[in-house]
Structures are given as structure tokens and as C-alpha cells.
Design a protein around this motif. Structure first.
Motif, PDB file in Angstrom:
ATOM      1  N   ALA A 143      24.420  -7.263  -8.042  1.00 58.84           N
ATOM      2  CA  ALA A 143      25.162  -6.081  -8.467  1.00 58.84           C
ATOM      3  C   ALA A 143      24.416  -4.839  -7.992  1.00 58.84           C
ATOM      4  O   ALA A 143      23.255  -4.902  -7.580  1.00 58.84           O
ATOM      5  N   PHE A 144      25.134  -3.692  -8.007  1.00 59.92           N
ATOM      6  CA  PHE A 144      24.544  -2.404  -7.644  1.00 59.92           C
ATOM      7  C   PHE A 144      24.279  -1.626  -8.928  1.00 59.92           C
ATOM      8  O   PHE A 144      25.007  -1.740  -9.910  1.00 59.92           O
ATOM      9  N   TRP A 145      23.244  -0.785  -8.897  1.00 57.89           N
ATOM     10  CA  TRP A 145      22.846  -0.030 -10.075  1.00 57.89           C
ATOM     11  C   TRP A 145      22.363   1.357  -9.662  1.00 57.89           C
ATOM     12  O   TRP A 145      21.706   1.498  -8.627  1.00 57.89           O
ATOM     13  N   HIS A 146      22.700   2.371 -10.473  1.00 58.82           N
ATOM     14  CA  HIS A 146      21.919   3.587 -10.411  1.00 58.82           C
ATOM     15  C   HIS A 146      20.505   3.249 -10.875  1.00 58.82           C
ATOM     16  O   HIS A 146      20.353   2.464 -11.810  1.00 58.82           O
ATOM     17  N   PRO A 147      19.474   3.835 -10.308  1.00 60.67           N
ATOM     18  CA  PRO A 147      18.115   3.524 -10.780  1.00 60.67           C
ATOM     19  C   PRO A 147      17.936   3.782 -12.269  1.00 60.67           C
ATOM     20  O   PRO A 147      17.234   3.044 -12.952  1.00 60.67           O
ATOM     21  N   GLU A 148      18.579   4.844 -12.778  1.00 58.84           N
ATOM     22  CA  GLU A 148      18.409   5.146 -14.193  1.00 58.84           C
ATOM     23  C   GLU A 148      19.254   4.243 -15.090  1.00 58.84           C
ATOM     24  O   GLU A 148      19.089   4.256 -16.320  1.00 58.84           O
ATOM     25  N   CYS A 149      20.157   3.433 -14.518  1.00 57.21           N
ATOM     26  CA  CYS A 149      20.989   2.520 -15.312  1.00 57.21           C
ATOM     27  C   CYS A 149      20.400   1.108 -15.394  1.00 57.21           C
ATOM     28  O   CYS A 149      20.873   0.302 -16.189  1.00 57.21           O
ATOM     29  N   PHE A 150      19.426   0.815 -14.566  1.00 58.96           N
ATOM     30  CA  PHE A 150      18.804  -0.511 -14.589  1.00 58.96           C
ATOM     31  C   PHE A 150      17.712  -0.483 -15.646  1.00 58.96           C
ATOM     32  O   PHE A 150      16.557  -0.152 -15.384  1.00 58.96           O
ATOM     33  N   ARG A 151      18.070  -0.856 -16.904  1.00 56.58           N
ATOM     34  CA  ARG A 151      17.206  -0.636 -18.055  1.00 56.58           C
ATOM     35  C   ARG A 151      16.769  -1.935 -18.718  1.00 56.58           C
ATOM     36  O   ARG A 151      17.455  -2.958 -18.621  1.00 56.58           O
ATOM     37  N   CYS A 152      15.660  -1.845 -19.417  1.00 55.53           N
ATOM     38  CA  CYS A 152      15.103  -2.977 -20.170  1.00 55.53           C
ATOM     39  C   CYS A 152      15.894  -3.167 -21.461  1.00 55.53           C
ATOM     40  O   CYS A 152      16.173  -2.205 -22.181  1.00 55.53           O
ATOM     41  N   HIS A 153      16.240  -4.419 -21.766  1.00 53.27           N
ATOM     42  CA  HIS A 153      17.020  -4.705 -22.971  1.00 53.27           C
ATOM     43  C   HIS A 153      16.211  -4.462 -24.240  1.00 53.27           C
ATOM     44  O   HIS A 153      16.787  -4.201 -25.293  1.00 53.27           O
ATOM     45  N   ALA A 154      14.877  -4.512 -24.141  1.00 55.08           N
ATOM     46  CA  ALA A 154      14.040  -4.358 -25.333  1.00 55.08           C
ATOM     47  C   ALA A 154      13.757  -2.895 -25.649  1.00 55.08           C
ATOM     48  O   ALA A 154      14.007  -2.431 -26.756  1.00 55.08           O
TER      49      ALA A 154
END
Length: 484
Positions: A143-154
């Protein structure tokens, strides 16, 4: 040819964009927004322009008069077509490096990329579900992501590390994943280390599921003498005078002196009476320390002892035993202080001289031990003789188990130990931990691996369930064995 050019320019709504970039793309909030200018022409428009140029060249050749220098004319036509095509190829705005899939985007200077025609909506961010315009993006997990949208679930912070962890459909920083899923030792509170093979290896209590490093089995970490849990580094266990340690939860219901033990003694007598097994003789009950119990065991000719530690004895011999008469106080460092003991002379008046119970154990454990030893006393007083170890200890464990069940049973549908249950209700409801502790003591009896106590209990329990307690006892009296 002019009419074709006129058709081309009239039919196109394209406008050139002359944006200027000052190089501060990291600070410009609009830099990553999707482009709304006509800088990217659709593929269909490009094909229409190419087709129009080709047709115009063909028509020009058909209508042109013969020219002696045909090669010169052809060269001029090709140059004209090339100039028209170049004039329509408007520059795309400058772009910065694309993500390389591991969360680390290229941070180079401005450069002119090769124009690539993407259909609208080609790159949709999997995080915010919006179009990814010009600028950096990540290509991770298909998938594609904005860098600021690729976040840690914790921690919900962007993941910008070279490596990250995935659990199910969730993404984690490696440190967050370790904090979330790597087991910690319940004793030292550190992450349980891996073994030489790179695998996480730990020990766990079969009932409490307390996880701990294997090293704690050999480094002198104390266990609670009641529930068997290891002492955590941040929790101080109570140190009893005879060297045992008691956790604070077990201490809450611990029986420390004879005054506390008397109500429990009456409960056990009433329990036996409810089973039509009245104990006719008065049997003295003494609460003792570990050393006194071991000394009494050495002086007893009869009896079988549960290793590694004996917690109760039914005595038949005359002895002098040191009993606890006043409970200890607990001072600094949870050390026991001020406990008073005194010697007690046992006189043989019947087949049983006394029952000894180890002091400092929780009420339910003390009661189950007393129920076990009381069965020894009852059988001796009733004339049961020459029983094998597995039969005698097995049926005694069955009575201890039945008493625990009566204490943990909820509701009022049973007449077994009804008076005892009434006494317990007057003292108040049991805490969740005490109920859990009772289940643990049942588990200990059920899972005992010894051939005398463990196998004897399981055979005796099946016999009682199949034939009832009274018929089982009658069979033991006549044959010395359990019925099958």
C-alpha cells in the motif's frame, strides 16, 4: 495543416503551470497537497495530439506541389512537427525522492524527474484514504502512505525507522512491539532474555501462570510456602520464624495461633458429622512450627509423609511437642517477632493422641490439611487396620478435596457442611484471591504426581463418585482396597 493546428489548440483546455519552488518543502504545508493544475495531461489527450499531427503531415504531402529538393522539404516538415510536439509538453513541477519502502524517504536536492503519467487516484494513502499528490510517500505492506500516516498502533506516532514490526494488521515501532508483546519476568520485571538459539525461554507456574527467567530457579529467589509463587523483586514477602516465606495475599487469611484455629477445627468436625462420620473422641489440635513438626514425625512409628514437606500429622504416640500459643507480630522488613511457644505433653488415651498442623498457612489450606488428618483419626478410631499407603492417604485426600469443594461451593443447594457454610457466610464473603487460592489447593490435590497421594486420590475419588462415600468406606473396611 493550419486547420489541424487550429483544431488542436481550440480543442485543448490545457494551461501551462509556471510554479516556482523555493526548496523549503519540509516546511510548506501545501507542498504535499494533490496537484489541481493541468500540468499532467491525460493519455487520451496526448494520443489525440499525436494523431492530429500525423494526419496533418499526410494531408500536407498530398496537397503539396512537386518540389525538386524533396529531401530538404521533408526535413523542414519533421522539424516543424517536432517543434509543435515539444511546445505542448509542459514541464511537470519538480518532485522530491520517493520512499523506498522501509520508512526512510530520500532527502536529496531538487531534481527534474522523468515525466510519468499517473491516472487520477493512482496513489491513495492507506492511512487517510486521500490521494497522495507530489512529494514523499511510502510504499509499504502493499500500500501507499503519507509518511505522517504510517503510524505505530501502540504509541500512534509516525514510524520513520529503517525497521518496524507487524502483528496481524497492525504496525509497530520495534521498541513498542517489544514493550507490547515481549514477555517480562514477573520476578525481576526485566524482559525475559533469549537463549543461545535466539528463542525466548521462560518458566511458568502451571496454575498461576507466573512467568519468570529460568535463572531464578537457582539464584535463591524465595517462594511463598502456601501458593508457591516466586517473590517479585518489588514485593516483600513475610519471613516466618522457621525460615518459610509467606506472600501478603496468603497472609491475609493465615492461621497464626490456636485461637484462630479453633473455629476452623469446629467447622471440620461439623463437616464430618454432616457426612454421618461423627468423631466420637476429642482429638487435641496443636499449631506448630516446622521444626517441631519434623521432630514429632521422627518420633512417630506409624504414618506416611508427603514430601518434600510435611504440613500435618496425626499422632498415635505419647510425645512432648512445642506448640504456638501466641501469634507473631511483623515489624521492619516484614520479619516475624514476638511469637510465643510452649511445650505440650501428649498423653495416649485412645488410638489418636493429637493432630499437628503447620502454623502460618491460609485458612483454606489449613482446613484441607486438618480435614485430611481428621480422616486418619476417624479411621483409627473406627478400627480400620493394615491399609496400604495409597488407600489410606488416597481416601484422606478425597476428604480434604470434598471439604475444599464445600467451602467454594456457591448457593444453598447442598446439605454437606451446611453449618460450616453458614459460619463462613457470617464472617463475610471470601475475597476473589481466597477463592482462587482454594481452587489452587484443589489443583494441587488433583495434579499430585506421587503414587501414594496423587494416584491414591484419583482412584479413591473415582470410587466415591461411582459408589458414594459410605459404600466406598465399607469396601475399604472389608477388603482394604478401593472398589472398582
Amino acid at each position: 495543416m493550419s486547420r489541424w493546428l487550429n483544431k488542436i489548440f481550440k480543442g485543448s483546455s490545457h494551461h501551462t503551470s509556471n510554479r516556482h519552488y523555493n526548496g523549503n518543502y519540509g516546511e510548506d504545508p501545501n507542498y504535499y497537497a494533490p496537484s489541481t493544475s493541468g500540468a499532467v495531461r491525460s493519455e487520451q489527450e496526448n494520443e489525440d495530439i499525436d494523431r492530429a499531427i500525423a494526419i496533418s503531415l499526410v494531408e500536407g504531402h498530398q496537397n503539396r506541389k512537386f518540389v525538386t529538393d524533396s529531401e530538404t522539404q521533408l526535413k523542414e516538415d519533421e522539424e516543424l512537427a517536432r517543434a509543435i510536439q515539444d511546445s505542448l509538453n509542459v514541464e511537470s513541477p519538480p518532485q522530491y525522492g520517493y520512499g523506498n519502502g522501509n520508512g526512510n524517504a530520500y532527502q536529496g536536492n531538487l531534481y527534474q524527474p522523468v515525466p510519468v503519467q499517473f491516472p487520477m487516484g493512482y496513489r491513495i494513502c492507506a492511512g487517510c484514504n486521500t490521494e497522495i499528490g507530489h512529494g514523499r510517500f511510502l510504499n509499504c505492506l502493499n500500500a501507499f502512505w503519507h509518511p505522517e500516516c504510517f503510524r505505530c498502533h501502540a504509541c500512534n506516532l509516525p514510524i520513520s525507522d529503517y525497521e518496524f514490526s507487524v502483528y496481524g494488521n497492525y504496525r509497530y515501532h520495534k521498541s513498542c512491539y517489544k514493550e507490547q508483546y515481549h514477555p517480562k519476568c514477573d520476578v525481576c520485571k526485566y524482559f525475559i532474555p533469549t537463549n543461545p538459539a535466539g528463542l525466548i525461554e521462560y518458566r511458568a507456574h502451571p496454575f498461576w501462570i507466573q512467568k519468570y527467567c529460568p535463572s531464578h530457579e537457582h539464584d535463591g529467589t524465595p517462594r511463598c510456602c502456601s501458593c508457591e509463587r516466586m517473590e517479585p523483586r518489588d514485593t516483600g514477602y513475610v519471613a516466618l520464624n522457621d525460615g518459610r516465606k509467606l506472600c501478603l495475599e496468603c497472609l491475609d487469611s493465615a492461621v497464626m495461633d490456636i485461637n484462630q484455629c479453633q473455629p476452623l477445627y469446629l467447622d471440620i468436625l461439623e463437616f464430618y458429622e454432616s457426612l454421618n462420620m461423627r468423631v466420637e473422641q476429642h482429638v487435641p489440635l496443636l499449631l506448630v512450627e516446622r521444626q517441631a513438626l519434623n521432630e514429632a514425625r521422627e518420633g512417630e512409628r506409624n504414618g506416611h509423609y508427603h514430601m518434600p514437606e510435611t504440613r500435618g500429622l496425626c499422632l498415635s504416640e505419647e510425645q512432648t511437642v512445642s506448640r504456638v500459643v501466641r501469634r507473631p507480630r511483623f515489624g521492619a522488613g516484614n520479619q516475624a517477632m514476638g511469637m510465643v511457644t510452649e511445650p505440650y505433653k501428649l498423653t495416649r488415651r485412645c488410638e489418636v493422641t493429637a493432630i499437628l498442623i503447620l502454623f502460618g498457612l491460609p485458612r483454606l489450606l489449613t482446613g484441607s490439611i486438618l480435614a485430611h488428618e481428621m480422616m486418619h483419626a476417624w479411621m483409627r478410631l473406627k478400627g480400620f487396620q493394615h491399609l496400604s499407603q495409597d488407600v489410606e492417604e488416597g481416601i484422606c485426600q478425597v476428604l480434604a478435596y470434598m471439604w475444599l469443594e464445600s467451602q467454594l461451593r456457591t448457593g444453598s443447594g447442598s446439605n454437606v457442611a451446611s453449618s460450616s457454610a453458614s459460619r463462613a457466610s457470617k464472617r463475610g464473603a471470601r475475597s476473589p484471591f481466597e477463592r482462587k487460592l482454594g481452587e489452587f489447593f484443589k489443583h494441587q490435590i488433583e495434579s499430585d504426581t506421587s503414587p501414594v497421594y496423587g494416584d491414591g486420590f484419583r482412584i479413591g475419588h473415582r470410587a466415591v463418585q461411582k459408589y458414594g462415600l459410605q459404600r466406598t468406606l465399607d469396601h475399604i473396611r472389608m477388603t482394604g482396597t478401593f472398589p472398582y
